[in-house]
Design an enzyme around this catalytic site. Structure first.
Site, mmCIF file in Angstrom:
data_model
loop_
_atom_site.group_PDB
_atom_site.id
_atom_site.type_symbol
_atom_site.label_atom_id
_atom_site.label_comp_id
_atom_site.label_asym_id
_atom_site.label_seq_id
_atom_site.Cartn_x
_atom_site.Cartn_y
_atom_site.Cartn_z
ATOM 1 N N GLN A 1 0.824 -1.217 0.000
ATOM 2 C CA GLN A 1 0.000 0.000 0.000
ATOM 3 C C GLN A 1 0.859 1.268 0.000
ATOM 4 O OE1 GLN A 1 -1.639 -0.972 4.158
ATOM 5 N NE2 GLN A 1 -1.732 1.257 4.168
ATOM 6 N N CYS B 1 -5.252 0.470 3.657
ATOM 7 C CA CYS B 1 -5.296 -0.941 4.074
ATOM 8 C C CYS B 1 -6.673 -1.555 3.847
ATOM 9 C CB CYS B 1 -4.905 -1.065 5.531
ATOM 10 S SG CYS B 1 -6.020 -0.208 6.655
ATOM 11 N N HIS C 1 -6.189 -1.107 11.641
ATOM 12 C CA HIS C 1 -5.602 -1.643 10.415
ATOM 13 C C HIS C 1 -6.535 -2.744 9.909
ATOM 14 C CE1 HIS C 1 -2.520 -2.407 7.532
ATOM 15 N NE2 HIS C 1 -2.126 -3.554 8.021
ATOM 16 N N ASN D 1 -0.847 -9.336 4.783
ATOM 17 C CA ASN D 1 -0.787 -7.897 4.988
ATOM 18 C C ASN D 1 -0.503 -7.203 3.653
ATOM 19 O OD1 ASN D 1 -0.763 -5.425 6.292
ATOM 20 N ND2 ASN D 1 0.866 -5.945 7.726
#
Ligand SMILES: *[C@@H]1O[C@H](CO)[C@@H](O)[C@H](O)[C@H]1NC(C)=O
Ligand SMILES: *[C@@H]1O[C@H](CO)[C@@H](O)[C@H](O)[C@H]1NC(C)=O
Ligand SMILES: *[C@@H]1O[C@H](CO)[C@@H](O)[C@H](O)[C@H]1NC(C)=O
Length: 341
Positions: free
Chosen positions: A140, A147, A284, A305
């Site tokens: 990102q 996110c 997040h 992630n």
């Protein structure tokens, strides 16, 4: 009177001292050369010498923290220096979404009830990567709090692969540019609103067609390329139950909110993450793409992630599963949801 260089004892002593000092320096001290090497590795550029000096001090503190953490003997997980090494804790947190502080999210029409409620067939381990349902790790970037778009796209990509057999990388930028709600784009947003958007628009386009830029831009999607992957809505996993989350992840990858604010989270590199000081302040969003168990019985969730492969286990985290607290570690079981086709 003999001069300094003529006295062999003094000279030997001097040489020994020099070698010793340089050894100590290279081991114990964090030099500006090390910072420069790191800058080159991650393509960091600072606007002037003052900024560089300031960043160097932060870098030094972070590296010291990481090295002393790792040196402290037997631990379930390690830390490493990564792209966040020159960021203050406060700056890092600015990248995260303050999900909890925002006004309550928009109530959505496409949310239906938990379809996996009565599931009994749950494999003991699951790794959706091995089933070809997970695209490579994305990044990102450190200028955009997107996110939520990555956590949405990851589970839509997986659902699309599970239902059609095709793994296609989908567009986070379309969501960053086009999902409009309370506070979207790079300032943060909600997975649920993104699912809603995709369902209402009849699909989401591909990464190839609408590539990631890491900044807010105007929404521009042509109709004919819109529906690369379609969903009809989404469902929420009942809150605060790792059992319910397990039922869902056994069937498809799931988007979750998590507290990523702990310094050990930021520099996590390998092992089973189980920092005791991890809170439940959701800031997040990530995708849970599996779960498993170590030989010693330690259970974990497998998390995808969006911080590039430089972070964690090539971009993934294994985080402790089935803890006593209902919310799960770092609040992972607080607010989970998944798209439906
Ligand atoms: C689960 O089982 C209960 C009891 O039989 C039933 O009322 C409920 O509708 C079922 N849920 C789903 C999602 O099938
Ligand atoms: C931590 O790092 C050390 C040294 O590289 C390694 O031996 C150990 O297996 C690592 N531990 C975990 C949990 O990854
Ligand atoms: C998380 O779930 C709780 C309970 O269902 C809800 O009150 C809260 O608004 C949710 N938070 C987010 C960020 O969705």
């Amino acid at each position: 009177m003999s001069s300094f260089s003529q006295n062999p004892y003094v000279l030997v002593l001097f040489l020994v001292l020099t070698v010793w000092i340089s050894r100590v320096m290279s081991r114990g001290l964090i030099t500006s050369e090390r910072h420069e090497k790191w800058m080159a590795q991650y393509g960091k550029v600072y606007k002037d010498a003052a900024e560089k000096e300031k960043r160097f001090q932060v870098f030094k503190n972070n590296v010291q923290f990481i090295e002393s953490f790792n040196a402290a003997g037997d631990k379930p997980f390690n830390l490493s220096i990564n792209q966040f090494a020159d960021l203050h804790d406060e700056e890092f947190k600015a990248l995260l979404n303050n999900v909890q502080k925002k006004a309550s999210r928009v109530e959505t029409a496409t949310e239906t009830s938990f379809r996996y409620e009565n599931v009994t067939k749950i494999p003991s381990t699951m790794d959706w990567r091995k089933r070809g349902a997970v695209t490579p790790i994305k990044d990102q970037g450190y200028t955009c709090g997107s996110c939520w778009a990555f956590a949405t796209v990851a589970t839509v990509e997986s659902l699309h692969q599970i239902t059609t057999g095709e793994l296609v990388s989908l567009s986070e930028q379309e969501l960053v540019d086009c999902v409009r709600g309370d506070s979207e784009g790079c300032r943060g947003g909600y997975v649920e609103n993104a699912f809603e958007f995709i369902a209402n628009k009849g699909g989401i386009t591909s990464e190839a067609y609408y590539p990631y830029k890491g900044k807010d831009r105007s929404c521009k999607v042509k109709k004919e390329t819109h529906g690369v992957a379609r969903i009809i809505g989404y469902e929420s996993v009942p809150s605060n139950s790792e059992k319910a989350l397990l039922k869902a992840v056994a069937n498809q990858p799931v988007s979750v909110y998590i507290d990523a604010g702990a310094i050990a989270f930021k520099f996590y590199s390998s092992g089973i993450f189980e920092a005791r000081n991890c809170g439940t302040h959701l800031d997040h969003a990530v995708a849970v793409v599996g779960y498993g168990k170590l030989r010693d019985g330690t259970k974990y969730w497998l998390v995808k992630n969006s911080w590039s492969t430089a972070w964690g286990e090539k971009g993934y985290m294994r985080i402790k599963r089935d803890i006593r607290a209902k919310k799960g570690l770092c609040g992972i079981a607080s607010n989970a949801s998944y798209p439906i086709a």
